[in-house]
Design a protein around this motif. Structure first.
Motif, mmCIF file in Angstrom:
data_model
loop_
_atom_site.group_PDB
_atom_site.id
_atom_site.type_symbol
_atom_site.label_atom_id
_atom_site.label_comp_id
_atom_site.label_asym_id
_atom_site.label_seq_id
_atom_site.Cartn_x
_atom_site.Cartn_y
_atom_site.Cartn_z
ATOM 1 N N GLY A 192 0.777 -1.205 -0.076
ATOM 2 C CA GLY A 192 0.021 -0.069 0.251
ATOM 3 C C GLY A 192 0.815 1.415 -0.035
ATOM 4 N N GLU A 193 2.215 1.151 0.366
ATOM 5 C CA GLU A 193 3.113 2.480 0.492
ATOM 6 C C GLU A 193 3.231 2.936 -0.794
ATOM 7 N N ILE A 194 3.075 1.861 -1.799
ATOM 8 C CA ILE A 194 3.537 2.271 -3.369
ATOM 9 C C ILE A 194 2.519 3.161 -3.867
ATOM 10 N N GLY A 195 1.148 2.970 -3.525
ATOM 11 C CA GLY A 195 0.182 3.782 -4.048
ATOM 12 C C GLY A 195 -0.319 3.582 -5.451
ATOM 13 N N LEU A 196 0.583 3.619 -6.330
ATOM 14 C CA LEU A 196 0.241 3.458 -7.856
ATOM 15 C C LEU A 196 1.386 2.772 -8.549
ATOM 16 N N ILE A 197 1.100 1.945 -9.715
ATOM 17 C CA ILE A 197 2.103 1.666 -10.472
ATOM 18 C C ILE A 197 1.581 2.093 -11.897
ATOM 19 N N LYS A 198 2.436 2.565 -12.882
ATOM 20 C CA LYS A 198 1.867 3.033 -14.208
ATOM 21 C C LYS A 198 3.047 2.673 -14.863
ATOM 22 N N ILE A 199 2.496 1.915 -16.042
ATOM 23 C CA ILE A 199 3.360 1.808 -17.405
ATOM 24 C C ILE A 199 3.186 2.928 -18.140
ATOM 25 N N VAL A 200 4.320 3.563 -18.527
ATOM 26 C CA VAL A 200 4.397 4.944 -19.333
ATOM 27 C C VAL A 200 4.843 4.845 -20.614
ATOM 28 N N ASP A 201 5.412 3.757 -21.163
ATOM 29 C CA ASP A 201 6.046 3.646 -22.723
ATOM 30 C C ASP A 201 6.461 1.914 -22.654
ATOM 31 N N THR A 202 6.632 1.503 -24.041
ATOM 32 C CA THR A 202 7.222 0.416 -24.342
ATOM 33 C C THR A 202 8.182 0.551 -25.520
ATOM 34 N N GLU A 203 9.037 -0.293 -25.766
ATOM 35 C CA GLU A 203 9.835 -0.345 -27.033
ATOM 36 C C GLU A 203 10.553 -1.802 -27.101
ATOM 37 N N LYS A 204 10.617 -1.872 -28.489
ATOM 38 C CA LYS A 204 11.209 -3.349 -28.946
ATOM 39 C C LYS A 204 12.985 -3.049 -28.553
ATOM 40 N N VAL A 205 13.584 -4.204 -28.056
ATOM 41 C CA VAL A 205 15.206 -3.903 -27.883
ATOM 42 C C VAL A 205 15.711 -5.426 -28.270
ATOM 43 N N LYS A 206 16.726 -5.199 -29.046
ATOM 44 C CA LYS A 206 17.663 -6.285 -29.327
ATOM 45 C C LYS A 206 16.673 -7.254 -30.112
ATOM 46 N N LYS A 207 15.631 -6.844 -30.920
ATOM 47 C CA LYS A 207 14.810 -7.450 -31.843
ATOM 48 C C LYS A 207 14.037 -8.613 -31.118
ATOM 49 N N VAL A 208 14.327 -9.064 -29.955
ATOM 50 C CA VAL A 208 13.699 -10.395 -29.226
ATOM 51 C C VAL A 208 13.069 -9.959 -27.874
ATOM 52 N N LEU A 209 13.353 -8.510 -27.443
ATOM 53 C CA LEU A 209 12.796 -8.294 -26.076
ATOM 54 C C LEU A 209 11.803 -6.988 -26.105
ATOM 55 N N THR A 210 10.970 -6.983 -25.148
ATOM 56 C CA THR A 210 10.170 -5.742 -25.080
ATOM 57 C C THR A 210 10.667 -4.922 -23.863
ATOM 58 N N ARG A 211 10.850 -3.641 -23.710
ATOM 59 C CA ARG A 211 11.272 -3.105 -22.749
ATOM 60 C C ARG A 211 10.306 -2.277 -22.121
ATOM 61 N N ILE A 212 9.709 -2.679 -20.963
ATOM 62 C CA ILE A 212 8.482 -1.777 -20.234
ATOM 63 C C ILE A 212 8.928 -0.452 -19.410
ATOM 64 N N TYR A 213 8.808 0.617 -19.723
ATOM 65 C CA TYR A 213 8.798 1.580 -18.864
ATOM 66 C C TYR A 213 7.687 1.827 -17.925
ATOM 67 N N PHE A 214 8.230 2.081 -16.710
ATOM 68 C CA PHE A 214 7.197 2.310 -15.510
ATOM 69 C C PHE A 214 7.547 3.237 -14.621
ATOM 70 N N THR A 215 6.777 3.807 -13.877
ATOM 71 C CA THR A 215 7.007 4.684 -12.573
ATOM 72 C C THR A 215 6.032 4.027 -11.525
ATOM 73 N N ALA A 216 6.422 4.750 -10.329
ATOM 74 C CA ALA A 216 5.530 4.054 -9.173
ATOM 75 C C ALA A 216 5.710 5.226 -8.156
ATOM 76 N N GLY A 217 4.684 5.024 -6.975
ATOM 77 C CA GLY A 217 4.454 5.939 -6.240
ATOM 78 C C GLY A 217 4.587 7.623 -6.419
ATOM 79 N N ASP A 218 5.422 8.505 -5.625
ATOM 80 C CA ASP A 218 5.402 9.676 -6.100
ATOM 81 C C ASP A 218 5.856 10.091 -7.412
ATOM 82 N N ARG A 219 6.662 9.312 -7.953
ATOM 83 C CA ARG A 219 7.088 9.321 -9.358
ATOM 84 C C ARG A 219 5.897 9.352 -10.396
ATOM 85 N N ALA A 220 4.843 8.353 -10.142
ATOM 86 C CA ALA A 220 3.712 8.154 -10.814
ATOM 87 C C ALA A 220 2.994 9.514 -10.873
#
Length: 373
Positions: A192-220
């Motif tokens: 509960g201390e986290i408050g919120l988790i938010k995915i803000v963006d994605t991108e393909k990396v190295k042709k085989v992976l997906t990078r998930i950008y996220f923020t949490a808490g006060d940052r979100a």
């Protein structure tokens, strides 16, 4: 600030860097386990960065210290934020595993946004939303986060997401019944201390992976505020509501495309007329045309001039000079200008582009060169 003591064994001066070296430290190093490091003070000096190297802890300081024992303080707000982001990462990684059987292969924590890399070249939008929803359900459930120090044999029985290759005891982070994984970093005591988790963006990396950008808490929360302000500002500029913002932007882009196409045609026609009335300068056996104007009109001038026998076209832009010709090797021209004026740029057989703010010295030198070609 969290207080403590530290013994500095050596202080190294590396250029402008001041590095305090110790065998042990209450400061967590940057990059360890993908996590950010601590900040704070050692005596009167501020800690700018912390690294672990060859069994020693390196503290990068903003002031010189002598070796010895010092009181130190660790920034608790930063450590709390780090704990929040790190626990959020555990929850999000477990959520993707449960929702779509996607494994996290790497994790990086940044100062503004953090990332996890998933073992898939793309992730569907509905999977992103489902994983995000599940992660925030765990946050709202206020699950207890336990830190356990257990033997490796016991850890093997706990169905960890990934069993570390270590000897002796394993440090395990257990988030209720939702996730169990080995980790040496900071974590909150309750989700509960986290408050919120938010995915803000994605991108393909190295042709085989997906990078998930996220923020949490006060940052979100901060990220939401910044984007909310941006949307409201755009709404005022475009004189429409935030709900109609996308439609308004699409309409404006369509208008710009139509006007751009018309401008393109007019510029081509103007360039054709200009090519008929322009007077070249005779240099040796060549005819040198020198133009400065809008990018639109200069774009088409070579089309109407370059095929004329022994013609060279020089186009003067605010930040560069272009030399275009079908009658002379522009690569040789560029090399001579580069050798004699130390200019920068690039060239092909029929075009040379020179980085420059003024054409005067280029034209003068070009005249000299052409006389010998």
């Amino acid at each position: 600030m969290t207080a403590g003591r530290i013994r500095i064994d050596e202080v190294i001066k590396d250029g402008e860097k001041i590095i305090a070296v110790s065998r042990t430290s209450p400061f967590y190093p940057d990059g360890k386990g993908g996590q950010l490091g601590d900040r704070g003070k050692i005596g009167p000096a501020n800690v700018l960065k912390v690294k672990e190297k060859n069994g020693y802890i390196l503290h990068y300081l903003d002031a010189h210290l002598e070796p010895g024992d010092y009181e130190c303080e660790i920034d608790p707000a930063r450590r709390k934020d780090i704990a929040c982001q790190h626990t959020a990462q555990h929850i999000l990684s477990a959520a993707f595993l449960k929702v779509a059987d996607l494994e996290t292969v790497s994790f990086h924590m940044g100062e503004r946004v953090s990332t996890i890399d998933l073992n898939a070249p793309f992730v569907l939008e509905d999977v992103l939303e489902e994983a995000e929803d599940l992660a925030n359900e765990v946050v709202r459930s206020c699950e207890r986060v336990e830190i356990l120090e257990i033997e490796k044999e016991e850890a093997e029985k706990m169905n960890l997401r990934k069993l570390p290759n270590v000897e002796g005891k394993v440090r395990v982070v257990k988030i209720g019944d939702f996730d169990v994984t080995a980790c040496g970093g900071f974590h909150v005591e309750n989700t509960g201390e986290i408050g919120l988790i938010k995915i803000v963006d994605t991108e393909k990396v190295k042709k085989v992976l997906t990078r998930i950008y996220f923020t949490a808490g006060d940052r979100a929360l901060k990220d939401y505020r910044e984007k909310d302000k941006l949307l409201k500002s755009l709404s005022r500029v475009l004189t429409t509501s935030t709900k109609e913002l996308l439609k308004r932007a699409e309409n404006l882009l369509e208008e710009v495309k139509e006007k751009s196409a018309k401008l393109d045609k007019l510029s081509e026609k103007y360039a054709e007329i200009l090519s008929k009335v322009a007077e070249p300068e005779k240099v040796g056996k060549y005819y040198l045309y020198h133009f400065s104007g809008t990018p639109e009109e200069m774009k088409y001038l070579p089309k109407f001039l370059a095929d004329r026998k022994d013609t060279i076209v020089l186009l003067e832009h605010p930040d560069r000079i272009e030399i275009v010709s079908n009658w002379i090797d522009c690569r040789k021209i560029f090399e001579k200008l580069k050798d004699q004026l130390n200019v920068e740029g690039g060239s092909s057989q029929k075009r040379a582009v020179i980085t420059a703010n003024s054409a005067s010295r280029i034209v003068e030198k070009l005249r000299e060169i052409l006389k010998w070609f």
